[in-house]
Design an enzyme around this catalytic site. Sequence first.
Site, PDB file in Angstrom:
ATOM      1  N   ASP A   1       2.630 -70.515   5.899  1.00 37.65           N
ATOM      2  CA  ASP A   1       3.426 -71.530   6.556  1.00 37.65           C
ATOM      3  C   ASP A   1       4.735 -71.619   5.766  1.00 37.65           C
ATOM      4  O   ASP A   1       4.826 -71.120   4.639  1.00 37.65           O
ATOM      5  CB  ASP A   1       2.669 -72.858   6.538  1.00 37.65           C
ATOM      6  CG  ASP A   1       3.468 -73.993   7.135  1.00 37.65           C
ATOM      7  OD1 ASP A   1       4.067 -73.797   8.211  1.00 37.65           O
ATOM      8  OD2 ASP A   1       3.509 -75.076   6.520  1.00 37.65           O
TER       9      ASP A   1
ATOM     10  N   ASP B   1       7.574 -74.670   5.662  1.00 36.37           N
ATOM     11  CA  ASP B   1       7.871 -75.961   5.037  1.00 36.37           C
ATOM     12  C   ASP B   1       6.627 -76.540   4.374  1.00 36.37           C
ATOM     13  O   ASP B   1       5.588 -76.694   5.010  1.00 36.37           O
ATOM     14  CB  ASP B   1       8.389 -76.943   6.093  1.00 36.37           C
ATOM     15  CG  ASP B   1       9.595 -76.411   6.845  1.00 36.37           C
ATOM     16  OD1 ASP B   1      10.713 -76.791   6.494  1.00 36.37           O
ATOM     17  OD2 ASP B   1       9.404 -75.605   7.783  1.00 36.37           O
TER      18      ASP B   1
ATOM     19  N   ASP C   1      -0.151 -75.959   4.412  1.00 38.60           N
ATOM     20  CA  ASP C   1      -0.341 -77.288   3.826  1.00 38.60           C
ATOM     21  C   ASP C   1      -0.686 -78.349   4.864  1.00 38.60           C
ATOM     22  O   ASP C   1      -0.584 -79.545   4.586  1.00 38.60           O
ATOM     23  CB  ASP C   1       0.926 -77.717   3.065  1.00 38.60           C
ATOM     24  CG  ASP C   1       2.097 -77.967   4.011  1.00 38.60           C
ATOM     25  OD1 ASP C   1       2.375 -77.080   4.839  1.00 38.60           O
ATOM     26  OD2 ASP C   1       2.727 -79.039   3.919  1.00 38.60           O
TER      27      ASP C   1
END
Length: 222
Positions: free
Chosen positions: A12, A14, A171
């Site tokens: 991922d 960001d 995250d």
Amino acid sequence: MLFPNIAAVLFDLDGTLIDSAPDLGAAADQMRVARGMPSLPLVSYRHMAGAGARGMLEIAFGIAPQDPGFDAMREEFFSNYAACMTERTYAFDGVQELIAHLEQRKLPWGVVTNKSSRFTDPLTRAMPLFANAGTIVSGDTTPHAKPHPAPLLEAARQLGVDAAQCLYVGDDERDVVAGLAAGMKTVAASYGYLGKKTEIHAWGAHAEINSPLALLQLLASA
């Protein structure tokens, strides 16, 4: 070593590779100040940075996508963010070294993000970190965004690697859901934004890491 037969690593963006919260928060905070409202500290925005415009506007104004005026405010946010998105964004500590290790071992890597290509493309072009990324799949690259597996499957296709031999690191719970649905191994990055749901043990990831470099221990003999 937890993942012995990994042929590619996907991340991922960001909250996993880069800390974009300062620029995302600044874009929303600019809107508050323009309306005569007091500025909020970055810490107020950080945990929802992974939700992009929706998360930032929720923090800044307490509005949701179904509320009147949301679409116009989202476009204002997008305009602000486009103007500042490389000013304060940086790679998390250890990410440069992690990517260097993957490249040294000739292990293909790439990015799968829900961020629109309108922002992903110029941002990744501006950061040398992504110069050798084998694939960068944005939220609008395929007809579906995460938690649908389509973006992850597209990344594996672009890399020419079987999805079952890919590892996906993210995250947010949707990252784990998408990775599992794509048949990939998954790692939850507990150092990221996490959103409202911080019980990452319940996400069902194969492993968790509390720093980017901790991933290398899981790939020791990959």
